[in-house]
Scaffold this motif. Structure first.
Motif, short mmCIF file in Angstrom:
data_model
loop_
_atom_site.label_atom_id
_atom_site.label_comp_id
_atom_site.label_asym_id
_atom_site.label_seq_id
_atom_site.Cartn_x
_atom_site.Cartn_y
_atom_site.Cartn_z
N ALA A 34 -2.18 -1.07 -4.67
CA ALA A 34 -1.99 -0.67 -3.17
C ALA A 34 -0.85 -0.93 -2.56
CB ALA A 34 -3.17 -1.23 -2.29
N TRP A 35 -0.59 0.09 -1.63
CA TRP A 35 0.34 -0.03 -0.70
C TRP A 35 0.01 -0.58 0.73
CZ3 TRP A 35 5.44 0.01 -2.20
CH2 TRP A 35 5.90 0.48 -3.78
N PHE A 36 0.69 -1.72 1.56
CA PHE A 36 0.33 -1.77 2.81
C PHE A 36 1.69 -1.87 3.53
CE2 PHE A 36 -4.05 -3.36 2.13
CZ PHE A 36 -4.14 -3.56 1.01
N ARG A 37 1.49 -2.03 4.70
CA ARG A 37 2.71 -1.88 5.67
C ARG A 37 2.42 -2.64 7.06
NH1 ARG A 37 3.04 4.46 7.62
NH2 ARG A 37 1.09 4.51 8.98
N GLN A 38 3.39 -3.15 7.31
CA GLN A 38 3.51 -4.22 8.37
C GLN A 38 4.71 -3.60 9.47
OE1 GLN A 38 2.90 -8.25 7.96
NE2 GLN A 38 1.91 -8.36 9.89
N ALA A 39 4.28 -3.29 10.63
CA ALA A 39 5.27 -3.04 11.73
C ALA A 39 5.53 -4.26 12.55
CB ALA A 39 5.00 -1.66 12.55
N ALA B 131 8.05 0.19 9.20
CA ALA B 131 7.43 -1.00 8.71
C ALA B 131 7.97 -1.43 7.64
CB ALA B 131 5.93 -0.72 8.44
N VAL B 132 7.66 -2.84 7.25
CA VAL B 132 7.66 -3.30 5.91
C VAL B 132 6.75 -3.00 5.08
CG1 VAL B 132 8.29 -5.53 4.72
CG2 VAL B 132 9.25 -5.41 6.96
N TYR B 133 6.92 -2.44 3.97
CA TYR B 133 6.16 -1.91 2.94
C TYR B 133 5.87 -2.91 1.77
CZ TYR B 133 5.74 2.51 5.33
OH TYR B 133 5.42 3.78 6.27
N TYR B 134 4.67 -3.07 1.40
CA TYR B 134 4.29 -4.06 0.42
C TYR B 134 3.41 -3.66 -0.65
CZ TYR B 134 5.47 -7.69 4.01
OH TYR B 134 6.34 -8.30 4.81
N GLN C 52 2.63 -5.96 14.92
CA GLN C 52 1.24 -5.25 14.52
C GLN C 52 0.49 -6.11 13.00
OE1 GLN C 52 1.21 -1.05 14.28
NE2 GLN C 52 2.55 -0.82 15.98
N GLU C 53 -0.65 -5.89 12.98
CA GLU C 53 -1.29 -6.36 11.73
C GLU C 53 -0.80 -5.42 10.42
OE1 GLU C 53 -5.01 -8.38 13.81
OE2 GLU C 53 -5.34 -6.97 12.23
N ARG C 54 -0.88 -6.24 9.27
CA ARG C 54 -0.64 -5.32 8.26
C ARG C 54 -1.77 -4.38 8.08
NH1 ARG C 54 -0.47 -9.24 3.47
NH2 ARG C 54 -2.76 -9.34 3.58
N GLU C 55 -1.33 -3.20 7.39
CA GLU C 55 -2.54 -2.11 7.58
C GLU C 55 -2.37 -1.40 5.97
OE1 GLU C 55 -2.25 1.28 10.11
OE2 GLU C 55 0.09 1.57 9.43
N PHE C 56 -3.55 -0.82 5.50
CA PHE C 56 -3.45 -0.25 4.35
C PHE C 56 -2.89 1.12 4.38
CE2 PHE C 56 -5.27 1.30 0.33
CZ PHE C 56 -5.70 2.58 0.59
N VAL C 57 -2.21 1.46 3.32
CA VAL C 57 -1.33 2.97 3.30
C VAL C 57 -1.99 3.61 2.09
CG1 VAL C 57 0.62 4.18 2.90
CG2 VAL C 57 0.72 1.90 4.23
N ALA C 58 -2.13 3.14 0.78
CA ALA C 58 -2.59 4.09 -0.26
C ALA C 58 -2.87 2.97 -1.49
CB ALA C 58 -1.43 4.97 -0.65
N ALA C 59 -3.75 3.37 -2.16
CA ALA C 59 -4.17 2.80 -3.39
C ALA C 59 -4.38 3.57 -4.69
CB ALA C 59 -5.44 1.95 -3.34
N ILE C 60 -3.95 3.22 -5.86
CA ILE C 60 -4.14 4.06 -6.88
C ILE C 60 -5.02 3.37 -8.17
CG2 ILE C 60 -1.91 3.41 -7.84
CD1 ILE C 60 -1.78 6.25 -8.85
N ARG C 61 -5.82 3.87 -8.86
CA ARG C 61 -6.36 3.35 -9.83
C ARG C 61 -5.53 2.80 -11.04
NH1 ARG C 61 -11.73 6.56 -12.58
NH2 ARG C 61 -10.02 6.83 -14.26
N TRP C 62 -6.14 2.16 -11.90
CA TRP C 62 -5.18 1.41 -12.77
C TRP C 62 -4.64 2.59 -14.05
CZ3 TRP C 62 -6.36 1.83 -17.92
CH2 TRP C 62 -7.59 2.35 -18.45
N ASP C 63 -5.36 3.46 -14.09
CA ASP C 63 -4.84 4.59 -14.83
C ASP C 63 -4.44 5.76 -14.25
OD1 ASP C 63 -8.02 6.42 -15.92
OD2 ASP C 63 -7.10 5.57 -13.95
N GLY C 64 -4.02 5.71 -12.85
CA GLY C 64 -3.67 6.75 -12.23
C GLY C 64 -4.66 8.04 -12.08
N GLY C 65 -5.83 7.69 -12.37
CA GLY C 65 -6.83 8.65 -12.58
C GLY C 65 -7.82 8.90 -11.12
N GLY C 66 -7.22 7.98 -9.92
CA GLY C 66 -7.82 8.21 -8.67
C GLY C 66 -6.87 7.53 -7.51
#
Length: 121
Positions: A35-40, A92-95, A43-57
């Motif tokens: 997953a990718w998160f960001r924090q400005a 933001a800082v992206y994690y 502000q609190e850290r927020e969810f940005v994106a997530a990807i399944r282990w095989d890239g299938g979702g």
């Protein structure tokens, strides 16, 4: 134990693109959701994106849907976040983070140190 290292951040103008990378230290990374998160500032850290282990979702925050794309190359132990049409509010800082369960989960076991993204208008 998996170490994650992000790179690719920088300063861009609104409307431009950046691609963030997240390199893992262990090949077991290929079995982890990422997953990718960001924090400005302030502000609190927020969810940005997530990807399944095989890239299938993948799934995205509403604020980035249609502009950001998560992908991965397990042969390189690397995950990516392609960011297009960047806006100042994307600053933001992206994690990146990894977990052994579903990419729908909210808690992640391993975290990178973060990379700064600054978008100016």
């Amino acid at each position: 134990q998996v170490t994650l290292v992000e790179s690719g951040g920088g300063s861009v103008q609104a409307g431009e693109s950046l691609r963030l990378s997240c390199v893992a230290s262990e090949p077991t990374f290929s079995k982890y959701a990422v997953a990718w998160f960001r924090q400005a500032p302030g502000q609190e850290r927020e969810f940005v994106a997530a990807i399944r282990w095989d890239g299938g979702g993948s799934r995205y925050a509403d604020s980035v849907t249609g502009r950001f794309t998560a992908s991965r190359d397990n042969s390189e132990n690397t995950a990516y976040l392609q960011m297009s049409s960047l806006k100042p509010e994307d600053t933001a800082v992206y994690y990146c983070a990894a977990r052994s369960g579903s990419y729908h989960g909210d808690e992640y076991d391993y975290w990178g140190q973060g990379t700064q993204v600054t978008v100016s208008s």
